[in-house]
Scaffold this active site. Sequence first.
Site, PDB file in Angstrom:
ATOM      1  N   GLN A 129      35.214  42.930  50.315  1.00  0.00           N
ATOM      2  CA  GLN A 129      34.297  41.710  50.002  1.00  0.00           C
ATOM      3  C   GLN A 129      35.476  41.281  49.393  1.00  0.00           C
ATOM      4  O   GLN A 129      35.563  41.704  48.195  1.00  0.00           O
ATOM      5  CB  GLN A 129      33.260  42.848  49.168  1.00  0.00           C
ATOM      6  CG  GLN A 129      32.528  42.358  48.530  1.00  0.00           C
ATOM      7  CD  GLN A 129      31.675  43.020  47.966  1.00  0.00           C
ATOM      8  OE1 GLN A 129      31.660  44.206  46.705  1.00  0.00           O
ATOM      9  NE2 GLN A 129      30.410  43.203  47.859  1.00  0.00           N
ATOM     10  N   GLY A 130      35.213  39.857  49.521  1.00  0.00           N
ATOM     11  CA  GLY A 130      35.793  38.966  48.515  1.00  0.00           C
ATOM     12  C   GLY A 130      34.932  38.435  47.791  1.00  0.00           C
ATOM     13  O   GLY A 130      34.427  36.987  47.697  1.00  0.00           O
ATOM     14  N   SER A 132      35.145  38.840  43.553  1.00  0.00           N
ATOM     15  CA  SER A 132      35.392  39.228  42.510  1.00  0.00           C
ATOM     16  C   SER A 132      36.509  37.310  42.512  1.00  0.00           C
ATOM     17  O   SER A 132      37.166  37.483  43.512  1.00  0.00           O
ATOM     18  CB  SER A 132      36.071  39.823  42.117  1.00  0.00           C
ATOM     19  OG  SER A 132      34.761  40.332  41.908  1.00  0.00           O
ATOM     20  N   GLU A 247      24.467  47.171  48.153  1.00  0.00           N
ATOM     21  CA  GLU A 247      25.389  47.356  47.276  1.00  0.00           C
ATOM     22  C   GLU A 247      24.700  47.773  46.021  1.00  0.00           C
ATOM     23  O   GLU A 247      25.232  49.368  46.410  1.00  0.00           O
ATOM     24  CB  GLU A 247      25.898  46.015  47.202  1.00  0.00           C
ATOM     25  CG  GLU A 247      27.353  47.149  46.009  1.00  0.00           C
ATOM     26  CD  GLU A 247      28.555  45.633  46.266  1.00  0.00           C
ATOM     27  OE1 GLU A 247      27.894  44.361  46.266  1.00  0.00           O
ATOM     28  OE2 GLU A 247      29.739  46.372  45.763  1.00  0.00           O
ATOM     29  N   ASN A 363      26.815  46.875  35.292  1.00  0.00           N
ATOM     30  CA  ASN A 363      25.276  47.582  34.279  1.00  0.00           C
ATOM     31  C   ASN A 363      24.831  46.564  33.418  1.00  0.00           C
ATOM     32  O   ASN A 363      23.366  47.171  33.360  1.00  0.00           O
ATOM     33  CB  ASN A 363      25.380  49.137  34.040  1.00  0.00           C
ATOM     34  CG  ASN A 363      25.651  50.269  35.307  1.00  0.00           C
ATOM     35  OD1 ASN A 363      25.337  49.805  36.107  1.00  0.00           O
ATOM     36  ND2 ASN A 363      25.504  51.460  35.155  1.00  0.00           N
ATOM     37  N   GLU A 364      25.249  46.546  32.671  1.00  0.00           N
ATOM     38  CA  GLU A 364      24.838  45.237  31.671  1.00  0.00           C
ATOM     39  C   GLU A 364      23.908  44.633  32.377  1.00  0.00           C
ATOM     40  O   GLU A 364      22.558  43.916  31.927  1.00  0.00           O
ATOM     41  CB  GLU A 364      25.986  44.444  31.107  1.00  0.00           C
ATOM     42  CG  GLU A 364      26.791  45.047  29.516  1.00  0.00           C
ATOM     43  CD  GLU A 364      27.349  46.455  30.231  1.00  0.00           C
ATOM     44  OE1 GLU A 364      28.142  45.897  31.145  1.00  0.00           O
ATOM     45  OE2 GLU A 364      27.987  47.048  30.006  1.00  0.00           O
TER      46      GLU A 364
HETATM   47  C1  LIG Z   1      36.197  50.109  41.181  1.00  0.00           C
HETATM   48  C2  LIG Z   1      36.009  49.278  41.836  1.00  0.00           C
HETATM   49  C3  LIG Z   1      36.067  48.147  42.908  1.00  0.00           C
HETATM   50  C4  LIG Z   1      35.492  46.630  42.368  1.00  0.00           C
HETATM   51  N1  LIG Z   1      35.433  46.628  44.209  1.00  0.00           N
HETATM   52  C5  LIG Z   1      35.192  45.063  44.322  1.00  0.00           C
HETATM   53  C6  LIG Z   1      35.552  44.689  45.835  1.00  0.00           C
HETATM   54  O1  LIG Z   1      35.370  45.000  47.134  1.00  0.00           O
HETATM   55  N2  LIG Z   1      35.622  42.809  46.054  1.00  0.00           N
HETATM   56  C7  LIG Z   1      34.548  42.249  44.566  1.00  0.00           C
HETATM   57  O2  LIG Z   1      34.680  40.668  45.103  1.00  0.00           O
HETATM   58  N3  LIG Z   1      34.596  43.324  43.378  1.00  0.00           N
HETATM   59  C8  LIG Z   1      34.855  44.156  43.587  1.00  0.00           C
HETATM   60  N4  LIG Z   1      35.272  44.866  42.294  1.00  0.00           N
HETATM   61  C9  LIG Z   1      34.935  44.107  41.420  1.00  0.00           C
HETATM   62  C10 LIG Z   1      33.967  44.182  40.126  1.00  0.00           C
HETATM   63  O3  LIG Z   1      32.219  42.912  40.919  1.00  0.00           O
HETATM   64  C11 LIG Z   1      34.327  43.137  39.043  1.00  0.00           C
HETATM   65  O4  LIG Z   1      34.861  43.823  38.331  1.00  0.00           O
HETATM   66  C12 LIG Z   1      32.358  43.044  38.421  1.00  0.00           C
HETATM   67  O5  LIG Z   1      32.182  42.345  38.533  1.00  0.00           O
HETATM   68  C13 LIG Z   1      32.639  42.786  36.820  1.00  0.00           C
HETATM   69  O6  LIG Z   1      33.768  41.166  36.498  1.00  0.00           O
HETATM   70  P1  LIG Z   1      34.960  41.128  35.541  1.00  0.00           P
HETATM   71  O7  LIG Z   1      35.719  42.302  36.320  1.00  0.00           O
HETATM   72  O8  LIG Z   1      35.454  40.077  35.983  1.00  0.00           O
HETATM   73  O9  LIG Z   1      34.214  41.513  34.245  1.00  0.00           O
HETATM   74  P2  LIG Z   1      33.108  40.133  33.760  1.00  0.00           P
HETATM   75  O10 LIG Z   1      32.167  39.645  34.472  1.00  0.00           O
HETATM   76  O11 LIG Z   1      34.557  39.568  32.571  1.00  0.00           O
HETATM   77  O12 LIG Z   1      32.437  41.371  32.568  1.00  0.00           O
HETATM   78  C14 LIG Z   1      33.150  41.818  31.346  1.00  0.00           C
HETATM   79  C15 LIG Z   1      31.950  42.554  30.548  1.00  0.00           C
HETATM   80  O13 LIG Z   1      31.075  42.046  30.100  1.00  0.00           O
HETATM   81  C16 LIG Z   1      29.854  42.173  30.368  1.00  0.00           C
HETATM   82  N5  LIG Z   1      28.977  40.688  30.501  1.00  0.00           N
HETATM   83  C17 LIG Z   1      29.596  39.537  30.993  1.00  0.00           C
HETATM   84  N6  LIG Z   1      28.908  38.642  31.889  1.00  0.00           N
HETATM   85  C18 LIG Z   1      27.827  39.270  30.667  1.00  0.00           C
HETATM   86  C19 LIG Z   1      26.137  38.797  30.310  1.00  0.00           C
HETATM   87  N7  LIG Z   1      25.848  37.772  31.070  1.00  0.00           N
HETATM   88  N8  LIG Z   1      25.280  40.145  29.824  1.00  0.00           N
HETATM   89  C20 LIG Z   1      25.826  40.793  29.620  1.00  0.00           C
HETATM   90  N9  LIG Z   1      27.509  41.824  29.837  1.00  0.00           N
HETATM   91  C21 LIG Z   1      28.101  40.792  30.446  1.00  0.00           C
HETATM   92  C22 LIG Z   1      30.468  42.615  31.492  1.00  0.00           C
HETATM   93  O14 LIG Z   1      29.209  44.154  31.495  1.00  0.00           O
HETATM   94  C23 LIG Z   1      32.025  43.515  31.561  1.00  0.00           C
HETATM   95  O15 LIG Z   1      30.898  44.750  30.843  1.00  0.00           O
HETATM   96  C24 LIG Z   1      35.688  45.887  41.843  1.00  0.00           C
HETATM   97  C25 LIG Z   1      36.021  46.434  40.664  1.00  0.00           C
HETATM   98  C26 LIG Z   1      35.928  48.317  40.504  1.00  0.00           C
HETATM   99  C27 LIG Z   1      35.596  48.579  38.953  1.00  0.00           C
END
Ligand SMILES: Cc1cc2nc3c(=O)[nH]c(=O)nc-3n(C[C@H](O)[C@H](O)[C@H](O)COP(=O)(O)OP(=O)(O)OC[C@H]3O[C@@H](n4cnc5c(N)ncnc54)[C@H](O)[C@@H]3O)c2cc1C
Length: 386
Positions: A129-130, A132, A247, A363-364
């Site tokens: 899945q692409g 992020s 998902e 979860n947020e």
């Molecule tokens: C085990 C695992 C597998 C994964 N697999 C994939 C994959 O296959 N493909 C893929 O594309 N991605 C994948 N991911 C990435 C995942 O989708 C992202 O980590 C996730 O969407 C959060 O993005 P971020 O890490 O950039 O954190 P950020 O978006 O930077 O968030 C940081 C913190 O701020 C909080 N936050 C951000 N915006 C808000 C808001 N508007 N309101 C309240 N709180 C907020 C978040 O909840 C988090 O706690 C995976 C992640 C994990 C841990």
Amino acid sequence: MDPAGIDLTDSPAEAEFRAEARAWLRANVPHGLPSGDTREGFAAHLDWERQLFAERWAVVSWPREYGGREASLWEWLIFEEEYYAAGGPQRVTQNGIFLLAPTLFEFGTQTQRDTLLPRMAAAEDLWCQGWSEPGAGSDLAGITSRATRCEGGWRLSGQKTWTTRGAFCTHLFGLFRTDPDAVRHRGLTYFLVPLNADGVQVRGFGRLDGDEGFADVFLDDVFVADDAVLGEVNQGWRVAMATTGSERGLTLRSPGRFLHTAQRLVDLARSSPSYTHRQRDAVVRGWLGAQAYQWFTLAQVTDIVEGRPPGARSSLNKLYWSGLDIELQRAALDLLGPAAALDDPWSRGFLFALAGPIYAGTNEIQRNIVAERLLGLPRVSVCVSR
Ligand SMILES: Cc1cc2nc3c(=O)[nH]c(=O)nc-3n(C[C@H](O)[C@H](O)[C@H](O)COP(=O)(O)OP(=O)(O)OC[C@H]3O[C@@H](n4cnc5c(N)ncnc54)[C@H](O)[C@@H]3O)c2cc1C
């Protein structure tokens, strides 16, 4: 029939399906496979996936011509329950069969379905899945990877990150910006990209538990033909929301997985020489939580079967199963005490459970969705004071 008038017994056809699945799984499920998030482990899991396919157990709910059994949603839940009860391993094909496939059924052309689904079911094409990117996680509409029109197709450039098992997969589904002038989510398109195309570079990297479970995927002017677009051009957000619905909702984490973990926890408690009231409470809470998720899911399937899709309610599933998984794993570690450090399945399970509140949308973000779309609460804007 229970006192509330709900009949949870299998119909004769379902009972037959359950018996057949149970007998086959108990005779064939491999035990002790290495982690599917390592290169060697992934290869071992593929042998299992191909065995499932050969016996038509890989994608039970799909049409027969794609390798399925046309099982109903109820039968699919039964299969999942029996799969985990027999000790079945993680499905390394999950991003294809549980996330992309429902979206292909909904938005794909007949040619896309006929070409891609049988190879996906047979674990010949392996999908990651692409979504992020380094600058776009929760804010998915902020992606900057782009697709530019060219003769006969598109040129893709950008970087995807956190791509689960990307280093072992053959294909990626992802969002790319096709209209740089459109507002955020309006100018995106959903693409299906072979990872062996010229200009793609995949670099695996390790997770907290040391496995090479993640990858960065770099795309440098990668050509894909027009038939790599899933759904309409510039309508990728709508298509992607269907994938995220799968998902977070029903397909990625069925109750069978947690019922089995709860049963393992109960067995662990039974075999523990002693435990405190607090530990016993935690076991009971975890077991009840798994039963509750089963009941919630049965109600949700009833809604789906009667034509009421879950929509934003899939965020409830995600919040619930991710919290439940941590609760179950933590209760086990507490029972094991220091021996937990030596217990690979439980300690690995705990580490992976910690990621549950992050992947599939944090979860947020799910709480924001529940607050705004299900409860009708006003949006909260974040104020940053200096
Ligand atoms: C085990 C695992 C597998 C994964 N697999 C994939 C994959 O296959 N493909 C893929 O594309 N991605 C994948 N991911 C990435 C995942 O989708 C992202 O980590 C996730 O969407 C959060 O993005 P971020 O890490 O950039 O954190 P950020 O978006 O930077 O968030 C940081 C913190 O701020 C909080 N936050 C951000 N915006 C808000 C808001 N508007 N309101 C309240 N709180 C907020 C978040 O909840 C988090 O706690 C995976 C992640 C994990 C841990």
